[in-house]
Design a protein around this motif. Structure first.
Motif, PDB file in Angstrom:
ATOM      1  N   GLY A  89       0.837  -1.187   0.000  1.00 47.22           N
ATOM      2  CA  GLY A  89       0.000   0.000   0.000  1.00 47.22           C
ATOM      3  C   GLY A  89       0.872   1.236   0.000  1.00 47.22           C
ATOM      4  N   THR A 144      -3.256   0.282   4.864  1.00 50.79           N
ATOM      5  CA  THR A 144      -2.753   0.595   3.522  1.00 50.79           C
ATOM      6  C   THR A 144      -3.715   1.472   2.723  1.00 50.79           C
ATOM      7  OG1 THR A 144      -3.647  -1.520   2.739  1.00 50.79           O
ATOM      8  CG2 THR A 144      -1.308  -1.465   3.336  1.00 50.79           C
ATOM      9  N   ASP A 145      -4.977   1.581   3.132  1.00 50.27           N
ATOM     10  CA  ASP A 145      -5.902   2.474   2.437  1.00 50.27           C
ATOM     11  C   ASP A 145      -5.925   3.873   3.057  1.00 50.27           C
ATOM     12  OD1 ASP A 145      -7.212   2.008   4.804  1.00 50.27           O
ATOM     13  OD2 ASP A 145      -9.080   1.287   3.882  1.00 50.27           O
ATOM     14  N   LYS A 171      -8.653   9.850   8.100  1.00 52.81           N
ATOM     15  CA  LYS A 171      -8.049   9.124   6.966  1.00 52.81           C
ATOM     16  C   LYS A 171      -7.067  10.039   6.250  1.00 52.81           C
ATOM     17  CE  LYS A 171      -9.295   6.144   3.037  1.00 52.81           C
ATOM     18  NZ  LYS A 171     -10.395   5.586   2.220  1.00 52.81           N
ATOM     19  N   SER A 187      -4.273   8.146   0.174  1.00 53.96           N
ATOM     20  CA  SER A 187      -3.572   6.947  -0.286  1.00 53.96           C
ATOM     21  C   SER A 187      -3.653   6.883  -1.799  1.00 53.96           C
ATOM     22  CB  SER A 187      -4.181   5.685   0.329  1.00 53.96           C
ATOM     23  OG  SER A 187      -5.521   5.505  -0.111  1.00 53.96           O
TER      24      SER A 187
END
Length: 533
Positions: free
Chosen positions: A252, A286-287, A302, A305
């Protein structure tokens, strides 16, 4: 016909200049009484026993007479036709000179001559003939280049007609000078005034990267370098990212900046497939989703990514705003090759300048004199032969195939006859080969992340020798350092306003096509590349 096609073709000589001076040199002493004339307008003043092959009329008495400032289509073709006739005549004279000189060598070496000539006299005569032969061979090479130039000129004129560029006469700057068969430097200036030259301008500080250039899959790392418990910080298009493997082992790529206090995440660690910030322990998957916030209530946080994918031993990311392409190009070496080295370097140059360098082989015998090109002779003519609409082809006279693979990859296959030696006329004629992959990731406007992979179709045991990887890296760094001192100088001058593509010539074809491809991408033009120089 693209703009750089014009610029390149205009560097070709055309017979529209004043007659150049020439010198005659006696090529054969005694016996035949033949005078070999060397220079632009030289010739053989004696017919030989080889008959009609050399019995060709000197075309210089039929120089096309063109009046006025401009050449129309018929006049231009007439001049080109004359150039071909002159090249044919000149080549015949060169061959005749060499044949007569070789015959004279045979005469000097005749055993019967020893009866009336001393060894010293024979040595003196042979030394003189050797000098004359050497000069005659140089003249042949000049004739070969002249023929290639004339053919290129014809192809260029054909393209001008097809694209109706002959109607554009506004770029003419001066009156026509009297025509002649000369291909001297003076005629370059005449062509420059006579035919419109559209240059390729790569100058000034590197501008911010165009968003459309980001809409490609970019390789950023080799799979072997990304372990389950490691992080890999990278810069791509002037943004910091960090690559790591998630709990499922898949890679990721997230923004290398913690959402909390902007701490670099790569200074932290990997915890159960999440990257942990070293400042307050926030953990991201990984996101980019924050899944753990120690000592406080978990919030919906968040970070950015990128789409990230692993294929054929490489980690790829998609930094653009458009939806990712469904397929990723294959960068595997050809069948029969084994990978021997995978090397990553950070270089202080803009990635376009590095690609320009990698797509150019003509510089090798001048730049790489201490590494792979040590001892190479300088060819009289270097060409890159490629399909009309291609970004790949092969070098002549070097047995090297090369391809630019969008958006930033260069693949090459080098034919090798002996270790460290080039051999053969083409890669197919060489018994062994070296395959190279160069990936030039645009880290920033003055920095490139270079991924280099080297494969061989011979000596498979080499990859099992301890520390061989370090030896390959040492050699790769030596070669790169020879280039870097030049490219860094280019970059400095480019930033100050110099045009690093001021005067492209025929062997610059692949580099020019890369620049045209990049320009088309940034303008939103149709892809793939479909124009040629």
């Amino acid at each position: 016909m693209n703009t750089v096609a014009t610029a390149s073709a205009l560097s070709l000589p055309i017979s529209l200049g004043r007659s150049s001076k020439f010198n005659t040199k006696k090529g054969v002493r005694g016996g035949f009484g033949v005078f070999a004339v060397f220079g632009e307008e030289g010739g053989i003043e004696k017919k030989s026993s080889w008959g009609p092959l050399f019995d060709v009329e000197d075309p210089r008495s039929r120089v096309p007479q063109c009046k006025g400032k401009f050449l129309d289509v018929n006049q231009a073709l007439e001049v080109a036709r004359f150039d071909i006739q002159y090249c044919d005549w000149r080549a015949r004279q060169d061959v005749l000179t060499i044949m007569l000189l070789h015959e004279k060598v045979v005469e000097v070496l005749n055993p019967l001559a020893r009866d009336y000539k001393s060894i010293g006299t024979m040595k003196k005569e042979l030394a003189g003939l050797q000098e004359d032969l050497s000069q005659a061979h140089r003249q042949v090479h000049m004739s070969e280049a002249r023929v290639a130039t004339a053919l290129d000129k014809l192809a260029y004129m054909e393209a001008l007609v097809n694209d109706r560029l002959l109607q554009d006469r506004s770029a003419t700057a001066s009156n026509q000078t009297s025509p002649s068969p000369s291909t001297s430097t003076h005629t370059h200036d005449v062509v420059q005034r006579r035919l419109p030259r559209k240059s390729l301008d790569v100058s000034g500080p590197v501008q911010p990267y165009h968003p459309l250039l980001k809409n490609f899959w970019y390789p950023v790392a080799f799979s072997n370098d990304l372990k389950d418990d490691t992080m890999m910080p990278i810069d791509c298009f002037e943004e910091p990212w960090v690559v790591f493997r998630g709990k499922d082992g898949k890679p990721g790529c997230v923004q290398n900046t913690c959402a909390h206090r902007a701490c670099p995440l790569h200074l932290g660690s990997i915890n159960e497939g999440r990257i942990q910030c070293p400042y307050h322990g926030w953990e991201y998957s990984t996101d980019g989703k924050c899944e753990k916030m120690p000592s406080t209530r978990l919030l919906n946080v968040k970070i950015k990514s990128l789409p990230c994918f692993e294929q054929e031993g490489m980690i790829w990311i998609w930094p653009g705003n458009d939806p990712p392409a469904a397929t990723i190009p294959s960068l595997q070496p050809p069948p029969g090759f084994q990978i021997h080295a995978e090397i990553v370097m950070e270089l202080p140059v803009e990635h376009g300048l590095l690609l320009d360098n990698l797509l150019d082989l003509a510089h090798a015998p001048f730049t790489h004199t201490s590494t792979f090109a040590k001892g190479w002779s300088v060819p009289s003519l270097v060409k890159f032969l490629t399909p009309e609409s291609g970004l790949q082809g092969y070098w002549d006279p070097y047995p090297i195939d090369m391809e630019f693979r969008p958006p930033c990859m260069v693949l090459s296959t080098i034919g090798i006859s002996k270790p460290g030696k080039l051999g053969g006329q083409s890669t197919q004629q060489c018994p062994t080969h070296l395959h190279q992959l160069h990936v030039c990731l645009p880290s920033s406007r003055q920095k490139t992340r270079l991924l280099y992979r080297m494969s061989l179709d011979f000596a498979p045991l080499l990859k099992h020798i301890p520390f061989m990887q370090y030896l390959w890296r040492h050699f790769a760094e030596q070669v790169l350092n020879e280039d870097l001192r030049l490219v860094l100088g280019q970059q400095e001058r480019m930033i100050n306003g110099a045009n690093v593509w001021n005067w492209p010539v025929s062997y610059d074809k692949l580099g020019v096509r890369y620049r045209l491809w990049r320009d088309a991408v940034e303008k939103g033009a149709k892809l793939p590349f479909n124009k040629s120089m």
